[in-house]
Design a protein around this motif. Structure first.
Motif, PDB file in Angstrom:
ATOM      1  N   ALA A 118     -35.455  17.875  10.511  1.00  0.00           N
ATOM      2  CA  ALA A 118     -35.964  18.386   9.238  1.00  0.00           C
ATOM      3  C   ALA A 118     -34.856  18.949   8.348  1.00  0.00           C
ATOM      4  CB  ALA A 118     -37.013  19.462   9.487  1.00  0.00           C
ATOM      5  N   LEU A 119     -33.616  18.885   8.776  1.00  0.00           N
ATOM      6  CA  LEU A 119     -32.530  19.423   7.959  1.00  0.00           C
ATOM      7  C   LEU A 119     -32.412  18.726   6.599  1.00  0.00           C
ATOM      8  CD1 LEU A 119     -29.744  20.123  10.608  1.00  0.00           C
ATOM      9  CD2 LEU A 119     -31.101  21.789   9.330  1.00  0.00           C
ATOM     10  N   PRO A 120     -32.608  17.417   6.487  1.00  0.00           N
ATOM     11  CA  PRO A 120     -32.579  16.809   5.146  1.00  0.00           C
ATOM     12  C   PRO A 120     -33.616  17.416   4.204  1.00  0.00           C
ATOM     13  CG  PRO A 120     -32.363  15.111   6.821  1.00  0.00           C
ATOM     14  CD  PRO A 120     -32.698  16.382   7.539  1.00  0.00           C
ATOM     15  N   PHE A 121     -34.807  17.709   4.707  1.00  0.00           N
ATOM     16  CA  PHE A 121     -35.839  18.365   3.886  1.00  0.00           C
ATOM     17  C   PHE A 121     -35.343  19.731   3.421  1.00  0.00           C
ATOM     18  CE2 PHE A 121     -39.287  21.462   3.647  1.00  0.00           C
ATOM     19  CZ  PHE A 121     -40.205  20.844   2.805  1.00  0.00           C
ATOM     20  N   ALA A 122     -34.763  20.521   4.332  1.00  0.00           N
ATOM     21  CA  ALA A 122     -34.281  21.851   3.970  1.00  0.00           C
ATOM     22  C   ALA A 122     -33.177  21.762   2.918  1.00  0.00           C
ATOM     23  CB  ALA A 122     -33.773  22.568   5.219  1.00  0.00           C
TER      24      ALA A 122
END
Length: 301
Positions: free
Chosen positions: A121-125
């Motif tokens: 989920a790092l790309p979303f963050a």
């Protein structure tokens, strides 16, 4: 597919929220009673709220947001456990939940926000202006067979929380948490907030949670929160003046033994990757890594 409804969570959402959490975060331990209580009676002063996403009357997403009153940094907000059912991702539900959480925080004077993201989920963050800060390791331990009760060295007593004055435990936790690795120091926890978070938490297992006394002084402890046959080691630590003597590991082994004797079959915990002493204790106990998560920080404008 119907449009999702984003609304404020209610205590009656607890069963669905727990079921969703078990799917996305199977290593987190918070039962229905604790979740219902958290929604109905959050700690005073932190302006806690939560939002759910609903599709066809089914809860498919969750997020909570609050002002962190456990640190001396002014205006530090938290967006906690933002997650969406795998079958309903890539529909903008995560964006909508995060938007509601940030709209809740802005009027509270929040200037800096922390959220948590699994590696995937790092790309979303990042897309929402958050920068990864610290890595957190989640670990699991099978308690079958139950670990043996450790033998306490001379002068040391291993006492269940049920036999202790909570004021002593509060003072020990405050002293221990002052230098715990993290984005902010947990240095302003009031006794009332600690009672809400720990002592009156419906998941606290006071028979398994264990403190180590040395010559009458409470010097180490291990907190057990439980849901059925699963447990969470919420906090294990030793007062600064007594570290390096194996007392935290001693308290944790006793807590795990007591939890297993009470029917717990698997134990979970989390640790900052910079917390080498606690990671070493867990590795010696046989914990295995099951997931990684990152704290992510952003300025709130």
């Amino acid at each position: 597919m119907p449009e999702p409804l984003i609304r404020t969570a209610t205590p009656d959402d607890a069963p669905a929220v727990v079921a969703l959490r078990a799917l996305v975060y199977p290593y987190l331990v918070r039962g229905e009673a604790s979740t219902r209580h958290m929604i109905a009676e959050p700690p005073a002063g932190e302006e806690w709220t939560a939002f759910v996403a609903e599709v066809d009357d089914q809860v498919v997403g969750w997020v909570s947001a609050y002002l962190n009153i456990r640190t001396s940094e002014p205006g530090f907000g938290e967006v906690s456990l933002l997650h969406v059912h795998p079958d309903h991702r890539r529909r903008g539900i995560g964006d909508a939940l995060l938007g509601e959480a940030l709209r809740h925080l802005r009027p509270l004077g929040v200037r800096r926000v922390r959220t948590w993201a699994l590696s995937e989920a790092l790309p979303f963050a990042r897309r929402h202006g958050f920068t990864p800060s610290r890595e957190l390791r989640y670990s699991a331990l099978d308690l079958r067979p139950a670990p043996p009760m450790p033998t306490a060295p001379p002068g040391v007593r291993l006492l269940p929380f049920a036999e202790l004055d909570p004021h002593r435990l509060y003072r020990a936790e405050i002293a221990t948490a002052a230098d715990e690795p993290g984005d902010v120091a947990s240095d302003t926890i009031s006794y009332e907030t600690w009672q809400h978070d720990v002592w009156h938490n419906l998941g606290l297992d006071k028979a398994a949670s264990t403190a180590a006394e040395l010559d009458g002084d409470l010097v180490a402890f291990s907190v057990v929160k439980r849901d059925g046959d699963r447990m969470w080691s919420d906090f294990t630590g030793t007062l600064p003046g007594h570290r390096g003597r194996g007392l935290a590991g001693l308290a944790k082994r006793a807590a795990l033994h007591r939890a297993a004797a009470g029917g717990v079959r698997v134990a979970y915990t989390s640790n900052d990757e910079a917390n080498a002493p606690m990671l070493a204790i867990n590795e010696r106990l046989g914990y295995r890594a099951v997931a990684a998560q990152w704290s992510c920080l952003a300025e709130l404008t």
